[in-house]
Write an enzyme that holds these catalytic residues in place. Structure first.
Site, PDB file in Angstrom:
ATOM      1  CG  HIS A 190      13.153 -54.691 -32.635  1.00 40.59           C
ATOM      2  ND1 HIS A 190      14.234 -55.373 -32.956  1.00 40.59           N
ATOM      3  CD2 HIS A 190      13.190 -53.505 -33.739  1.00 40.59           C
ATOM      4  CE1 HIS A 190      14.863 -55.102 -33.861  1.00 40.59           C
ATOM      5  NE2 HIS A 190      14.407 -53.949 -34.407  1.00 40.59           N
ATOM      6  CD  GLU A 191      10.821 -51.202 -35.033  1.00 37.28           C
ATOM      7  OE1 GLU A 191      11.304 -50.316 -34.990  1.00 37.28           O
ATOM      8  OE2 GLU A 191      10.608 -52.216 -35.431  1.00 37.28           O
ATOM      9  CB  CYS A 216      16.913 -54.757 -37.222  1.00 36.02           C
ATOM     10  SG  CYS A 216      16.984 -52.843 -36.785  1.00 36.02           S
ATOM     11  CG  HIS A 273      15.259 -48.982 -33.438  1.00 36.44           C
ATOM     12  ND1 HIS A 273      16.772 -49.266 -33.983  1.00 36.44           N
ATOM     13  CD2 HIS A 273      14.766 -50.004 -34.170  1.00 36.44           C
ATOM     14  CE1 HIS A 273      16.594 -50.189 -34.670  1.00 36.44           C
ATOM     15  NE2 HIS A 273      15.371 -50.875 -34.815  1.00 36.44           N
TER      16      HIS A 273
HETATM   17 NI    NI Z   1      15.031 -52.426 -35.643  1.00 32.53          NI
END
Ligand code: NI
Length: 166
Positions: free
Chosen positions: A138-139, A96, A142
């Site tokens: 994953h995104e 990341c 966030h």
């Molecule tokens: Ni990330």
């Protein structure tokens, strides 16, 4: 070209939950352009989420087309994305831009279905699998203030120091 500064762990604002985009106007679209330029400028460069640059709206960009021979949809701008189905589970290594010094092993769904708005404000649905599904999950994390560090299989065995970020 505008490259925005990336917030890095342990900046506490990365834990903030982003709010939905209410209207896709010129301000949002020009922010998306800057977010994409920032992603393409960075190492790794397969995904970015708005809160990584301190902008707390539910916008992510994913583009895994640089990885050969995988199922993928090319450039994806996902506004207010929502995962509606998760299938299978697999451990994989993640990195990341907000955690530049480490990679880690994380369990993700192998296949997902999601809905989102595109840049024209149209509702879209998509199914993704494998590496692309991992990048999307994953995104999206966030947007809820989560980093891969929060999902490590084991803090002791599944966190790896990087020498250089390529
Ligand atoms: Ni990330």
């Amino acid at each position: 070209m505008a490259v925005l500064p990336i917030l890095t762990y342990p900046d506490a604002t990365l834990k903030q939950v982003s709010h939905e985009v209410e209207q896709i106007d010129d301000t949002v679209l020009s922010f998306i352009t800057e977010l994409e330029e920032t992603m393409r400028n960075g190492p790794g460069g397969v995904g970015i989420a708005a809160p990584q640059v301190g902008h707390f709206e539910r916008i992510v960009i994913v583009d895994v087309s640089s990885k050969p021979k995988i199922e993928q949809h090319g450039r994806l701008v996902l506004i207010n994305p929502e995962i509606s189905r998760w299938d299978g589970m697999k451990v994989g290594r993640e990195g990341c831009m907000s955690v530049p010094d480490f990679t880690g092993n994380v369990i993700r769904a192998e296949r997902i279905a999601l809905s989102y708005l595109d840049e024209q404000g149209e509702s879209q649905e998509l199914e993704a699998s494998g590496y692309e599904a991992r990048a999307i999950q994953h995104e999206l994390d966030h947007l809820d203030g989560l980093l891969f560090l929060d999902r490590l299989v084991s803090r002791r065995n599944d966190l790896f120091k990087r020498k250089t970020y390529k």
